[in-house]
Motif scaffolding. Sequence first.
Motif: not given
Lengths: 379, 476
Positions: A88-107
């Motif tokens: 999960i976390y590596p994907k979150i960080f790569s999405a941020i790097e790619a300039g995407k908005n992040i929504v987390t439903l996961i804890q």
Amino acid sequence: MNKESVLIYPYDSQFTPLLRHKGFVDNYDKIQLSSLPGWGLCGKDASYADGGEFIGLTVSQEFDEILSEADTVIFAEADNPYHLEKMIYPKIFSAIEAGKNIVTLIQVDEKADEIKKKCERKGVRFTNYRENSLDHTDFLDQMKSEFKKEIVDSRIPILAVIGLAEHTNKFQLQLDLKATIENMGYKVSMVGSRAYCELLGFHSFPAFMKEVISESDKILCYNRYIKRIELTEKPDLIIVAVPGGFMRYNNKIINDFGITAYEIFQAIVPDAVVLSLFHEKYTVDYLDGIIKSVKYKLGLEIDAFNISNRQIDWVEMTNSQPDVISTLTLNPEFMKKSIEECKALSQIPVFNILEKGDAERITNLIIDKLSEIEMAVNF
Amino acid sequence: MPIDKKPLINSFENMNKFYFFDVNKNKIINVDEETYKALNAPETTGSSELPSIKKLKNQGYLSNNRVEKIEHINGRMLEELLGYNLRKIILQVTQNCNFRCNYCVYSGSYVNRIHSNKRMDFATARKGIDFLIAHSKDSKEIDIGFYGGEPLLEIDLITQCMDYAVKAAEGKNVTFSLTTNGSLLNEANVKRLLGYKLRITVSLDGPQEVHDKNRTFASNGCGTFNAVYNNIRRIVEKYPEIKRNLSFSMVIDPTAQFNCLDEFIAGEEEFFNESAVMGSFISNVYRDDQLQFSENFVGEWEYSKFRFLLFVLGKISVANNSQLIRAAYREHFEYISKSHREITPLAKQDHHSGPCVPGQIRLFMSTDANFYPCERVSETSDIMKIGNIEDGFYFDKIEELLNVGKLTEENCKECFAFRNCRICASLSDDGNQLSKETKLKACQDVRFNVDEMLKDVCTLKECGFKKEMIQMTTGF
């Protein structure tokens, strides 16, 4: 306003009810789904996850490759076990790097601050739906100031949705009943069974119910919470869903011993009840036992059964004795036949929320019942 | 009285006491002699009026409820069970073996294939792994097994498969298993197997004289004990962590002696500790001739079992407590640990216990990509070929195998071992098709064993056995 394109990760059956919910789907221009290859969904239609009707979205094994097409990435809660650090976390960080908005439903508690900072630096939005801030203090303070700790009656009809356990399609049932009743022109407020319901525009199960306060304070708080929804939102109907199951399943799967369900139904008295069950080859005696169990444990009369298209995996449950219920998905044709057999046994109407038209049929039944109540000369 | 009006029970005497096993309740009841005699009387002639019998009936015992139709409940959902819930695929990576064991099911003494040079290529193995992943969305974990012949002859293929599966099944807990004769379990090979979640089962039949009697090299006919034993010693010394994932399979030769196995396990404590030792008798299934147990063997085996019970009861401090012996009491302890539970009476439509859904738990894929229910069935038996990688499953055949009880429908409806039966299709296969005669032979063994198990359980109870003793002394 242009609608966004969204990528859901990691996709599995827990998210499928949202894909079947117009209120979610209509918010987005394009929806992409990415899953883990071992979960057996990649390359298949999203409906393969829950065994319901065709959805028309293919699940991808790729993440990075399809990320570029998304404006927002929703990191979803999943029924399959997953590893936050690895998956999960590596994907979150790569999405941020790619300039995407992040929504987390996961804890993501332990990394929430880091994610927030990275998003700020990158200038993208971060919405964490697991920050459920509704605590008990408001309600207890109110009662303190009124010098009374007592239950207040609701003037609005309440529909309760309960389940024997997790994985009985209860969330799908809530979403479909809400949408169908609203389509009939009624205003519906809902307290859902999941922790991220605000994403869909209704209330999550309140956090104070898991806080370390006395059980009677929880009941009083929940009662005031429903009253507050009644007064502020002025709905025609409130749907109240109970998380988890309503009774201990076995020595290991304790379902909170049904305490949450018990507390909710001490706080409120529903006018109609729909109970979700696993699929099984039921007998008259078993269904009768369930009706009695709900009646004497929770004080409720069941108006409709929803038989989910999931059956307990008895081989796994017997051999491995897992901590969570393991289930098997059943195909629509099988369900159709089986539901007909079950209808012949049950004194209470039986439905399958994944069957086309059953949401309307349950709704009609509930509305009929509530209309009878309406006809009474009440003040 | 018509037979179907009689209560569905098995009455028996044990240590001067009288009992009956009630199939509908799955419970053993201790009764007085008068009640016992009344229950066994050929005619009712007022015996059902006994107050004790009336009382039992009021409590739900002595029901004449029987299954009316033999039909396995899982037969209705084969597409789902095999479509979403596969647990394991066993890849026959080669049909070749560097051993020639006398009792091997591929030796020519059984109705089965014989050793050959056929091997599986990676493309086929990959399809098998993909098939498992695509058919297991509801399984919490999956396992990929490697089987032969001797699978380590194909170690390159095995490591290639494991590397592929780890990647292809990301997100799922994937484990591996390997059944080997141990001769190629040398340091170089073991080094390549470390780092995977791999469970290795090594065949080792006992001390050298016992092992070498049946297990010899194909190349020169010499015994294989030293090669296997020394390999294990070396790799355990070099990689001690491997012990946790190592187990031993002992094929017991009932024409030999049992005591030497007992002594071997006890004497090699360091060698066997941390590792499970599983025992099984030389298979009689599909065998051309029938295996004869020697008198010495039976005596020693039974004495060893007896000593184990004394150990469990706390009467002696030392006994063979290996899984070899424990396995002999698995059914006893299963029954005891569940004996307090209330159970629903037999359904009108049901199937005796025993069969699993063919292919769901241990799908076996041969070198040429045919599917079989598990690795224990005959690959030359037509009924056992339940599909292949291109066509998928043959559901008609699978349903027939699952409903093996239909062969003996009337016998099953009256059988007291209905809930404790162990018969599946493999025990009913005459080598080409399911056979009523073959199954009825297996039925005799099952009924005998269940009857003995019930008596043993009563004996244990009389000796003060408590459920908690199972966990305390055996770790069951």
